[in-house]
Design a protein around this motif. Structure first.
Motif, PDB file in Angstrom:
ATOM      1  N   ALA A 164      73.651  81.165   2.232  1.00  0.00           N
ATOM      2  CA  ALA A 164      72.512  81.876   2.820  1.00  0.00           C
ATOM      3  C   ALA A 164      72.015  82.979   1.902  1.00  0.00           C
ATOM      4  O   ALA A 164      70.799  83.188   1.746  1.00  0.00           O
ATOM      5  CB  ALA A 164      72.914  82.459   4.176  1.00  0.00           C
ATOM      6  N   ARG A 165      72.955  83.692   1.255  1.00  0.00           N
ATOM      7  CA  ARG A 165      72.566  84.778   0.347  1.00  0.00           C
ATOM      8  C   ARG A 165      71.846  84.227  -0.879  1.00  0.00           C
ATOM      9  O   ARG A 165      70.832  84.781  -1.322  1.00  0.00           O
ATOM     10  CB  ARG A 165      73.798  85.572  -0.079  1.00  0.00           C
ATOM     11  CG  ARG A 165      73.487  86.704  -1.052  1.00  0.00           C
ATOM     12  CD  ARG A 165      74.730  87.460  -1.462  1.00  0.00           C
ATOM     13  NE  ARG A 165      75.319  88.169  -0.330  1.00  0.00           N
ATOM     14  CZ  ARG A 165      76.377  88.971  -0.453  1.00  0.00           C
ATOM     15  NH1 ARG A 165      76.968  89.128  -1.632  1.00  0.00           N
ATOM     16  NH2 ARG A 165      76.856  89.593   0.602  1.00  0.00           N
ATOM     17  N   LEU A 166      72.346  83.117  -1.421  1.00  0.00           N
ATOM     18  CA  LEU A 166      71.719  82.516  -2.593  1.00  0.00           C
ATOM     19  C   LEU A 166      70.339  81.972  -2.253  1.00  0.00           C
ATOM     20  O   LEU A 166      69.401  82.093  -3.046  1.00  0.00           O
ATOM     21  CB  LEU A 166      72.608  81.402  -3.149  1.00  0.00           C
ATOM     22  CG  LEU A 166      73.925  81.881  -3.778  1.00  0.00           C
ATOM     23  CD1 LEU A 166      74.851  80.714  -4.041  1.00  0.00           C
ATOM     24  CD2 LEU A 166      73.656  82.640  -5.075  1.00  0.00           C
TER      25      LEU A 166
ATOM     26  N   SER B 191      71.778  78.588  -9.357  1.00  0.00           N
ATOM     27  CA  SER B 191      72.846  78.971  -8.428  1.00  0.00           C
ATOM     28  C   SER B 191      72.610  78.363  -7.059  1.00  0.00           C
ATOM     29  O   SER B 191      73.535  77.869  -6.405  1.00  0.00           O
ATOM     30  CB  SER B 191      72.934  80.497  -8.325  1.00  0.00           C
ATOM     31  OG  SER B 191      73.335  81.075  -9.545  1.00  0.00           O
ATOM     32  N   ALA B 192      71.345  78.401  -6.615  1.00  0.00           N
ATOM     33  CA  ALA B 192      71.015  77.846  -5.302  1.00  0.00           C
ATOM     34  C   ALA B 192      71.187  76.329  -5.288  1.00  0.00           C
ATOM     35  O   ALA B 192      71.645  75.754  -4.292  1.00  0.00           O
ATOM     36  CB  ALA B 192      69.585  78.218  -4.923  1.00  0.00           C
TER      37      ALA B 192
ATOM     38  N   LEU C  24      66.673  83.037  -3.775  1.00  0.00           N
ATOM     39  CA  LEU C  24      65.662  82.077  -4.242  1.00  0.00           C
ATOM     40  C   LEU C  24      64.324  82.322  -3.551  1.00  0.00           C
ATOM     41  O   LEU C  24      63.263  82.257  -4.183  1.00  0.00           O
ATOM     42  CB  LEU C  24      66.149  80.653  -3.976  1.00  0.00           C
ATOM     43  CG  LEU C  24      65.217  79.527  -4.425  1.00  0.00           C
ATOM     44  CD1 LEU C  24      64.970  79.597  -5.924  1.00  0.00           C
ATOM     45  CD2 LEU C  24      65.814  78.167  -4.050  1.00  0.00           C
ATOM     46  N   GLN C  25      64.376  82.644  -2.268  1.00  0.00           N
ATOM     47  CA  GLN C  25      63.152  82.954  -1.533  1.00  0.00           C
ATOM     48  C   GLN C  25      62.473  84.202  -2.098  1.00  0.00           C
ATOM     49  O   GLN C  25      61.242  84.259  -2.218  1.00  0.00           O
ATOM     50  CB  GLN C  25      63.466  83.153  -0.048  1.00  0.00           C
ATOM     51  CG  GLN C  25      62.267  83.520   0.820  1.00  0.00           C
ATOM     52  CD  GLN C  25      61.230  82.412   0.904  1.00  0.00           C
ATOM     53  OE1 GLN C  25      61.526  81.256   0.588  1.00  0.00           O
ATOM     54  NE2 GLN C  25      60.017  82.764   1.311  1.00  0.00           N
TER      55      GLN C  25
ATOM     56  N   ALA D 260      78.725  77.815 -11.029  1.00  0.00           N
ATOM     57  CA  ALA D 260      79.481  77.626  -9.785  1.00  0.00           C
ATOM     58  C   ALA D 260      80.562  78.685  -9.639  1.00  0.00           C
ATOM     59  O   ALA D 260      80.807  79.191  -8.531  1.00  0.00           O
ATOM     60  CB  ALA D 260      80.087  76.232  -9.756  1.00  0.00           C
ATOM     61  N   ARG D 261      81.217  79.050 -10.741  1.00  0.00           N
ATOM     62  CA  ARG D 261      82.248  80.096 -10.683  1.00  0.00           C
ATOM     63  C   ARG D 261      81.623  81.433 -10.301  1.00  0.00           C
ATOM     64  O   ARG D 261      82.193  82.204  -9.539  1.00  0.00           O
ATOM     65  CB  ARG D 261      82.955  80.218 -12.031  1.00  0.00           C
ATOM     66  CG  ARG D 261      83.825  79.025 -12.407  1.00  0.00           C
ATOM     67  CD  ARG D 261      84.766  79.394 -13.524  1.00  0.00           C
ATOM     68  NE  ARG D 261      85.337  78.224 -14.165  1.00  0.00           N
ATOM     69  CZ  ARG D 261      84.939  77.721 -15.317  1.00  0.00           C
ATOM     70  NH1 ARG D 261      83.969  78.324 -16.001  1.00  0.00           N
ATOM     71  NH2 ARG D 261      85.501  76.650 -15.828  1.00  0.00           N
TER      72      ARG D 261
END
Length: 241
Positions: A200-202, A161-162, A206-207, A191-192
């Protein structure tokens, strides 16, 4: 004689317990057309009828991701359990006697497989929706799902997603080809699912995955389940900011 039609390999604990003269025969459970033919024969054995189309509906209901083919990653493969399928067909045959097993009956009486719950969990977890993610996680754990498998799937979902979110608007399928995804079209679906989620949220999700993975490897977290909770809370905390 020990038989488990759902296993393609012998677990290490079983191998250790087997006597030296034991004979082991391995074989993958049928999938796709072979599984459909096996299911229609089981229905006949139960003095009922199940046509090919309705057998596919039942297979998709029970094993939506694995009934037709193996997963690309063996760690995520969940082979059809022939014993469970046989029991389900026998139950349906008794329920509809003396008529044939129908698609309408299958949809009404057969719950969807665990994969649907996994997808519900993954979507809620990646969004930081703890109200949905935590109850779904509890259900999956009670059903016997491996926390390590769930963490790996969640991490992969978040990573992809990221990648899509940071691809500068490039076609998702092209991004999938560039990074070697076995089915690049999967990136279009991802992507959908990103709609409504900021980059930023994605990236924060990931972080959270990266931090949890690092803490597991350092021994700061006890096990994979603790890693799952770490990721969930990390995403939720960012969303509350």
């Amino acid at each position: 004689m020990l038989v488990d039609a759902s296993l393609a390999t012998v677990p290490a604990a079983v191998k250790k317990a087997l006597p030296k003269d034991a004979i082991v025969t391995l074989g993958d459970p049928p999938r796709g057309r072979d599984l459909v033919q096996w299911m229609t024969q089981v229905a006949r054995d139960e003095q009922s009828e199940l046509n090919d189309g309705d057998a596919r509906v039942l297979a998709e209901r029970l094993y939506p991701q694995s009934w037709s083919q193996k997963a690309n990653n063996p760690a995520y493969d969940r082979p059809p359990n022939l014993g469970s399928i046989r029991q389900e067909i026998a139950r349906l045959a008794l329920s509809c006697y003396p008529g044939p097993i129908s698609k309408k009956q299958i949809i009404a009486e057969v719950d969807r497989g665990d994969e649907d719950r996994i997808f519900t969990f993954l979507d809620a977890a990646a969004s930081g929706n703890l109200d949905v993610a935590l109850p779904e996680l509890d259900r999956l754990l009670v059903a016997g799902e491996d926390p390590g498998r769930l963490l790996a799937q969640l991490a992969q979902s978040i990573e992809l997603s990221a990648v899509v979110a940071n691809a500068g608007g490039r076609p998702p399928a092209d991004v999938g080809k560039d990074i070697g995804v076995s089915n690049p079209n999967r990136m279009t679906v991802i992507a959908r699912s990103n709609q409504g989620r900021s980059t930023a949220r994605l990236n924060a999700a990931l972080q959270a995955v990266t931090v949890a993975d690092r803490r597991i490897k350092r021994g700061e977290l006890k096990d994979q389940l603790d890693g799952l909770y770490e990721v969930l809370t990390g995403i939720a905390q960012f969303n509350r900011q």
